[in-house]
Design an enzyme around this catalytic site. Structure first.
Site, PDB file in Angstrom:
ATOM      1  N   TYR A   1       0.599  -1.245   0.013  1.00 42.09           N
ATOM      2  CA  TYR A   1      -0.038   0.073   0.018  1.00 42.09           C
ATOM      3  C   TYR A   1       0.908   1.205  -0.052  1.00 42.09           C
ATOM      4  CZ  TYR A   1      -4.557  -2.389   0.301  1.00 42.09           C
ATOM      5  OH  TYR A   1      -5.555  -3.025   0.039  1.00 42.09           O
TER       6      TYR A   1
ATOM      7  N   GLU B   1      -4.428 -28.623  13.073  1.00 41.09           N
ATOM      8  CA  GLU B   1      -4.791 -27.648  11.699  1.00 41.09           C
ATOM      9  C   GLU B   1      -5.536 -26.722  11.916  1.00 41.09           C
ATOM     10  OE1 GLU B   1      -7.278 -28.224   7.522  1.00 41.09           O
ATOM     11  OE2 GLU B   1      -6.593 -29.948   8.594  1.00 41.09           O
TER      12      GLU B   1
END
Length: 359
Positions: free
Chosen positions: A100, A186
């Protein structure tokens, strides 16, 4: 002492950046095209008979003679200027922050990602050496406390409370743990299930989740704990190709960051589950099993070709072959069909006991 070493490393890196940019400017001033050599890395190949080491697999020479390479050099230098400012001012920024700063020039986040990778390879350093940090998604709980940049993280005071994985992993110090092992899961849903069941109160361990595909901070933090605590590490993922990909990323590193594989992988990690055979061993009903999609099958077949599976983990390869042969997959949560706490009270403890008793 560590602070002095870090300052010395930063000073050295800044000098090398200055020397590099000066050589580029001199080439341009004398009408020459700069030649920038980028080593190429990979953490695996698709030949089961091959043996891929961590050394470069070739060189790519960037010059101004080709338009795509000209743009790539331009972006590399733009990002390098930002990195130089970060180091000089002792500030940190994420890859998204950097994007950005010049969105019209960079055009896409992937351009910044590639430039940062090129810089790491050029200067033989890790992303954290550039003061470029990832936005952390990971969570940790259990028998652990540490400090990060002066902040205290006392997981021991509340064993089943989730704490964010530190972003500035290089500033983590004073690590204290009474754990017997580290469990990596996970998914956040499984992490929260364990927290709700007070898993860490009855099991002396540290639990970490990357909340899906693990970010750099989570992987670096896990590697740091392994180096400092010397504890066994177990990983629990869904029994599907995506779950195995996450397991492989923790264990072997990712192709995208193969140049920094040593600081990001967990070489001694063990696969705790879920295995294809677990559906029978733990009586998972057929209605909880999902058919592999064509995309699942293609991904699994491709993973079976990875050289590290045949070289280092042939038993993991056999499990993948079994999943492909059976044609079904299932989520870890499918084990809750027996009871809500089956995962924390039966499945994981039995798996851990089996690992401890195996040679």
């Amino acid at each position: 002492m560590e602070g002095k070493i870090a300052i010395s490393e930063t000073t050295n890196l800044l000098q090398r950046i200055k020397d590099f940019t000066q050589s580029v400017v001199e080439d341009l001033a004398e009408g020459r095209s700069p030649k920038i050599s980028i080593s190429q890395f990979r953490n695996y190949c698709m030949n089961p008979e091959a043996d891929c080491s961590d050394k470069p697999k070739g060189q790519e020479i960037l010059t101004l003679k080709k338009e795509p390479q000209t743009y790539r050099i331009d972006m590399l230098l733009r990002v390098l200027l930002i990195v130089q400012q970060l180091l000089q001012e002792n500030r940190h920024a994420s890859k998204r922050d950097i994007y950005y700063m010049h969105p019209s020039a960079f055009k896409a986040q992937s351009i910044v990602d590639r430039a940062i990778g090129d810089i790491c390879i050029l200067f033989q350093c890790s992303r954290y050496n550039l003061n470029v940090v990832s936005v952390g998604n990971g969570l940790v709980m259990g028998w652990l406390k540490f400090r990060e940049a002066g902040r205290k993280f006392d997981c021991l005071n509340s064993l089943n409370t989730a704490y964010p994985v530190p972003v500035l992993v290089e500033e983590v110090e004073d690590i204290v743990s009474l754990a017997e092992y580290i469990l990596v899961v996970e998914k956040e849903t499984v992490f929260q299930r364990l927290a709700n069941d007070m898993f860490c109160k009855t099991n002396r361990c540290i639990v970490i989740t990357g909340r899906g595909y693990p970010d750099v901070s989570t992987r670096r933090f896990l590697r740091l704990l392994m180096e400092k605590l010397h504890l066994p590490v177990h990983c629990l993922v869904d029994c599907d190709p995506y779950g195995f990909e996450i397991l492989a990323t923790y264990r072997f590193g990712s192709m995208q960051m193969a140049y920094d594989i040593e600081s990001l992988r967990a070489p001694d990690m063990k696969w705790l589950g879920a295995f294809p055979s677990d559906s029978e061993v733990y009586s998972v009903p057929k209605q909880c099993l999902l058919p592999l999609t064509e995309e699942d099958k293609k991904r699994t077949e491709a993973m079976l070709l990875r050289c590290y599976l045949k070289r280092e983990m042939p038993q993991w390869r056999l499990e993948l072959e079994t999943m492909l042969k059976r044609g079904v997959k299932f989520e870890i949560e499918a084990l809750s069909v027996h009871s809500l706490s089956f995962l924390s009270e039966i499945y994981i403890p039995s798996k851990i006991r089996r690992e401890l008793s195996s040679p």
